[in-house]
Design a protein around this motif. Structure first.
Motif, PDB file in Angstrom:
ATOM      1  N   SER A  60      -0.907  -7.985   0.159  1.00 39.98           N
ATOM      2  CA  SER A  60       0.195  -7.071  -0.148  1.00 39.98           C
ATOM      3  C   SER A  60       1.366  -7.286   0.795  1.00 39.98           C
ATOM      4  N   TYR A  79       6.407  -1.801  -7.562  1.00 39.70           N
ATOM      5  CA  TYR A  79       4.991  -1.905  -7.909  1.00 39.70           C
ATOM      6  C   TYR A  79       4.185  -2.381  -6.698  1.00 39.70           C
ATOM      7  N   HIS A  80       4.677  -3.400  -6.019  1.00 37.97           N
ATOM      8  CA  HIS A  80       3.930  -3.959  -4.898  1.00 37.97           C
ATOM      9  C   HIS A  80       3.958  -3.043  -3.672  1.00 37.97           C
ATOM     10  N   THR A  83       1.207  -0.655  -4.510  1.00 41.50           N
ATOM     11  CA  THR A  83      -0.062  -1.361  -4.374  1.00 41.50           C
ATOM     12  C   THR A  83      -0.429  -1.534  -2.905  1.00 41.50           C
ATOM     13  N   ASN A  87      -3.686  -0.336  -0.891  1.00 43.88           N
ATOM     14  CA  ASN A  87      -4.524  -1.325  -0.208  1.00 43.88           C
ATOM     15  C   ASN A  87      -4.612  -1.081   1.298  1.00 43.88           C
TER      16      ASN A  87
END
Length: 262
Positions: A60, A79-80, A83, A87
């Motif tokens: 990530s 989005y990342h 994420t 994570n």
């Protein structure tokens, strides 16, 4: 005295969370099916799932830095960012990475990503759902049977515990159990997610983070629980159990003691 070791191989062998992606087929399946296949099955299905070589946490961070370096601050970056938080990337880690990178990729790019990140890291503490997404082990059900021996909420997900097997225990932030003693049995704790503390009576506390293993001798007064700003999850089992083994629950861990630990 308890022993604490970094269970590196045990950590590597832990069950991995499988990444599945369907965005490519959903958005481009009919228009560009091969691109959708490469996105969903190769990039996410294979590369992101190579977790023996690189953790989701580190993938990530690498992905975000790659996008920021190119000046990409659209929905894909958002989005990342989400994420990354799922994570286990903390606001402090993210902030330090972008602050460092700003000198190399450009100050305006750092400003742009920080403005987006503020909408993601609205709190330093993960929600229950975010923490569950960061660990391959289930949180389980509220630990109602032992709630009177805990400050805060804890959760249990037994794994053949009725046969003497492992119990998965999850602590919400600030949750800890009372001081207690295991008579005629050695308890083993394996931290698998989040961050917390273990302390024996009169001893310096030991920080619990993924891969740390604690072996608690019989007859030793101790407690364990989550950090103030983090969930914590550990596996627990008893060994060297003798006839007449039991748990003796004692007084709660006072805020005066607990709040000294960051």
């Amino acid at each position: 005295m308890a022993t604490a070791v970094m269970g590196i191989q045990a950590q590597k062998n832990m069950e991995r969370k499988e990444i599945k992606q369907t965005a490519g087929r959903t958005a481009l399946g009919e228009f560009a099916p091969e691109f959708a296949h490469l996105n969903d099955d190769i990039l996410f299905g294979e590369v992101w799932n190579r977790q023996e070589e690189m953790s989701l946490h580190d993938r990530s961070l690498t992905t975000i830095l790659s996008l920021v370096a190119q000046g990409i601050t659209d929905s894909s970056l958002k989005y990342h960012l989400n994420t990354a938080k799922a994570n286990g990337v903390t606001r402090q880690e993210f902030s330090e990475m972008i602050t460092h990178a700003a000198f190399y990729v450009g100050w305006p790019k750092a400003w742009a990503v920080f403005n987006m990140a503020k909408e993601v890291w609205t709190s330093d503490i993960q929600t229950k759902e975010e923490f569950q997404a960061s660990t391959p082990y289930p949180i389980g059900e509220p630990n109602t049977g032992y709630a009177k021996y805990f400050i805060g909420l804890s959760y249990l997900a037994p794994m053949e515990a009725d046969k003497g097997g492992v119990v998965n225990v999850t602590f919400e932030p600030r949750c800890r159990n009372n001081w207690h003693i295991h008579h005629k049995a050695v308890q083993v704790l394996i931290c698998v997610a989040g961050r917390g503390w273990y302390q024996e009576w009169g001893k310096t506390p030991i920080e619990l983070c993924p891969g740390v293993v604690i072996a608690i001798p019989a007859e030793v007064k101790h407690w364990h629980g989550a950090a103030r700003d983090s969930w914590m999850q550990h596996l627990s089992y008893n060994t060297h159990v003798e006839d007449g083994s039991s748990n003796e629950w004692l007084e709660p861990v006072s805020d005066d003691i607990y709040d000294k630990f960051k």
